[in-house]
Design an enzyme around this catalytic site. Sequence first.
Site, PDB file in Angstrom:
ATOM      1  N   ARG A   1       0.824  -1.175   0.108  1.00 25.37           N
ATOM      2  CA  ARG A   1       0.022   0.054  -0.040  1.00 25.37           C
ATOM      3  C   ARG A   1       0.826   1.343  -0.130  1.00 25.37           C
ATOM      4  O   ARG A   1       0.612   2.352  -0.550  1.00 25.37           O
ATOM      5  CB  ARG A   1      -1.014  -0.040   1.208  1.00 25.37           C
ATOM      6  CG  ARG A   1      -1.721   1.301   1.415  1.00 25.37           C
ATOM      7  CD  ARG A   1      -2.871   1.257   2.510  1.00 25.37           C
ATOM      8  NE  ARG A   1      -3.600   2.437   2.433  1.00 25.37           N
ATOM      9  CZ  ARG A   1      -4.337   3.246   1.837  1.00 25.37           C
ATOM     10  NH1 ARG A   1      -4.780   2.300   0.600  1.00 25.37           N
ATOM     11  NH2 ARG A   1      -4.667   4.342   1.847  1.00 25.37           N
TER      12      ARG A   1
ATOM     13  N   CYS B   1      -1.891  -4.934   3.097  1.00 28.88           N
ATOM     14  CA  CYS B   1      -2.904  -5.864   4.233  1.00 28.88           C
ATOM     15  C   CYS B   1      -4.175  -5.361   3.999  1.00 28.88           C
ATOM     16  O   CYS B   1      -4.678  -4.265   3.753  1.00 28.88           O
ATOM     17  CB  CYS B   1      -2.478  -5.688   5.584  1.00 28.88           C
ATOM     18  SG  CYS B   1      -2.426  -3.843   6.115  1.00 28.88           S
TER      19      CYS B   1
END
Length: 349
Positions: A92, A116
């Site tokens: 990310r 995640c």
Amino acid sequence: MDTLIVNGPTSLHGTFRVAGAKNVALKALVASLLTDETVTLTNVPDIRDVRLMIEVLEHLGSTVSFALSTLRIEKKGENSYTVPLDVGARLRTSSMVLGPLLARFGHATIPNPGGCRIGARPIGRHIEGLEAMGAHISYDSGDGFFHATAEKLHGAPIVFEKNTHTGTETMILAAVLADGQTTIDNAAEEVEVDELIALLVSMGADIKRTTARTIVVTGVATLHGTTFRIMSDRNEEVTLACAAIASKGDIIIEESSFETIGAFLDALAHVGAGFERLSDTVTRYFYKGPITAYDVTTLPHPGFMTDWQSPWSVMMTQATGVSIMHETVFENRFAYVAELQKMGANIEF
């Protein structure tokens, strides 16, 4: 390592040295894109996300060496402005390169960020902030990439409707080389943000936190290299502390971040767990008797961090009475509960 085998019951004892903070190291790697000079980072954790971010930097033209927790980032290759899909989609934080690439080179192409899956974490607020600074950004659902250009980023007032840690750091990274002044209101207050600010200031940036939730960045022409030590990972410390108390153990934490985990320590005191500060950087956590139920709500700093709720909930399976954990940040952060239920924990949603 595909499998961990734990033979219990046993109590945790011993001395642990906490590694460097992942949430600072990743952003520090991104910050290295803001200069062609060498950036040296020490106390860097050797973890998968750091290795993935190194891959991102190498695809963007950086040369990175990593040994004995020290990272050295240099510019030796040609600059690239595209993060490959197979690299960026795994992490990310890869989306944060948008600001530095736009500020220095005027264009960037990044994949829809991965990482995640703990809940919805849209980067729309980051995009809106960059557009307010003069960027033009579009998303192509066909190729899965954000395409961004900017003739020259300029300062702008940024007001976040909802507190955002990553959004705050993204705006800071974009603003340090932008023309004029950028004011970020409802900025994140986490100590990791202040660590990123300290790193950038050591590189020549002009950044001030004028109030707890207001950050003012005055753009400068260039940044230079630096050497910077990554702070200890307070999430690792909290996890180890919870494990020690849940197992009726007694541990010593070196490189402790005692002053940054006040909400966690307050909660420990309420449940009757033991802890004592042995020095500025050493803390002892220990079981001193049965712990009692206590209700916790996750909140932005200086509240009880969302990162702490899973180890805390595991610890509270050993408490007397019923405890309530209210998660207010990420809607999917209770995915681990099903595994605890398989192990016999009495947990209900």
